[in-house]
Enzyme design. Structure first.
Site, PDB file in Angstrom:
ATOM      1  N   HIS A 127      37.873  79.806  45.269  1.00 21.45           N
ATOM      2  CA  HIS A 127      38.040  79.597  46.714  1.00 21.45           C
ATOM      3  C   HIS A 127      37.212  80.540  47.563  1.00 21.45           C
ATOM      4  O   HIS A 127      36.842  80.197  48.686  1.00 21.45           O
ATOM      5  CB  HIS A 127      39.521  79.744  47.097  1.00 21.45           C
ATOM      6  CG  HIS A 127      40.308  78.498  46.863  1.00 21.45           C
ATOM      7  ND1 HIS A 127      41.487  78.200  47.511  1.00 21.45           N
ATOM      8  CD2 HIS A 127      40.082  77.462  46.023  1.00 21.45           C
ATOM      9  CE1 HIS A 127      41.950  77.032  47.108  1.00 21.45           C
ATOM     10  NE2 HIS A 127      41.122  76.560  46.182  1.00 21.45           N
TER      11      HIS A 127
ATOM     12  N   THR B 175      43.788 102.479  40.199  1.00 25.73           N
ATOM     13  CA  THR B 175      44.669 101.397  40.653  1.00 25.73           C
ATOM     14  C   THR B 175      43.940 100.082  40.907  1.00 25.73           C
ATOM     15  O   THR B 175      44.593  99.056  41.079  1.00 25.73           O
ATOM     16  CB  THR B 175      45.309 101.795  42.005  1.00 25.73           C
ATOM     17  OG1 THR B 175      44.243 102.007  42.945  1.00 25.73           O
ATOM     18  CG2 THR B 175      46.135 103.068  41.875  1.00 25.73           C
TER      19      THR B 175
ATOM     20  N   CYS C 204      38.907 101.429  38.418  1.00 25.54           N
ATOM     21  CA  CYS C 204      39.336 102.756  38.858  1.00 25.54           C
ATOM     22  C   CYS C 204      40.796 102.909  38.423  1.00 25.54           C
ATOM     23  O   CYS C 204      41.250 102.209  37.522  1.00 25.54           O
ATOM     24  CB  CYS C 204      39.119 102.963  40.360  1.00 25.54           C
ATOM     25  SG  CYS C 204      40.129 101.951  41.454  1.00 25.54           S
TER      26      CYS C 204
END
Ligand code: R5P
Length: 156
Positions: A98, A67, A65
């Site tokens: 992780h 940002t 998108c």
């Protein structure tokens, strides 16, 4: 891997580059985003794209998108989706190693094609380090989804 690719109008300038990188790396691409700059709402595209991961049609999602923030927020509200922000190489692989990330959000207003290429290589080349700590923490992410869903259901 089979990659579900989604973009809104703001992500469109980076989308074709991302698609080409995914293909060059040998992945299959299912494209859920528009190819025009007519405005669309990122929550709608994000849901359709991430739903392909939930259904098993895709292994991971890549979202673009303006940002990256909106797609990131939307994706992480979808049960079963764990989305990282893909604006640097370290975060892109660490989110998989992780946190078992199965989606990555990128902002076309923030990164250019060279960084996007390295971020995608990093995200898609990473695998989950499934030791006791990471497995327990990812299970707790699932618990948060269930707790939130129960609370929402109680207030409807
Ligand atoms: O977080 C939201 C996304 O970056 C959207 O792509 C962005 O808000 C779209 O903005 P506009 O409709 O003004 O192009």
């Amino acid at each position: 891997m089979r990659i579900a690719l989604g973009n809104d109008h703001a992500g469109l300038p980076l989308k074709e580059h991302v698609r080409q990188v995914l293909l060059r790396l040998g992945h299959e691409v299912a494209d859920f985003g528009p190819d025009t700059d007519t405005p669309v709402d990122f929550p709608d595209i994000t849901f359709a794209t991430c739903d392909a991961v939930r259904s098993g049609e895709a292994d991971r999602a890549v979202l673009v998108c303006g940002t990256g923030a909106g797609a990131l927020m939307a994706a992480n509200k979808i049960a079963g989706i764990r989305c990282g922000l893909g604006h640097d190489v370290y975060s892109a692989h660490q989110a998989v190693e992780h946190d078992d990330a199965n989606a990555l959000a990128m902002g076309a207003w923030l990164i250019g094609p060279a960084m996007a290429t390295e971020v995608l290589e990093s995200f898609l080349g990473a695998t989950f380090d499934d030791d006791a700590d990471t497995v327990r923490r990812v299970a707790k992410l699932r618990d948060l989804e269930l707790r939130s869903a129960r609370e929402l259901a109680e207030h409807i």
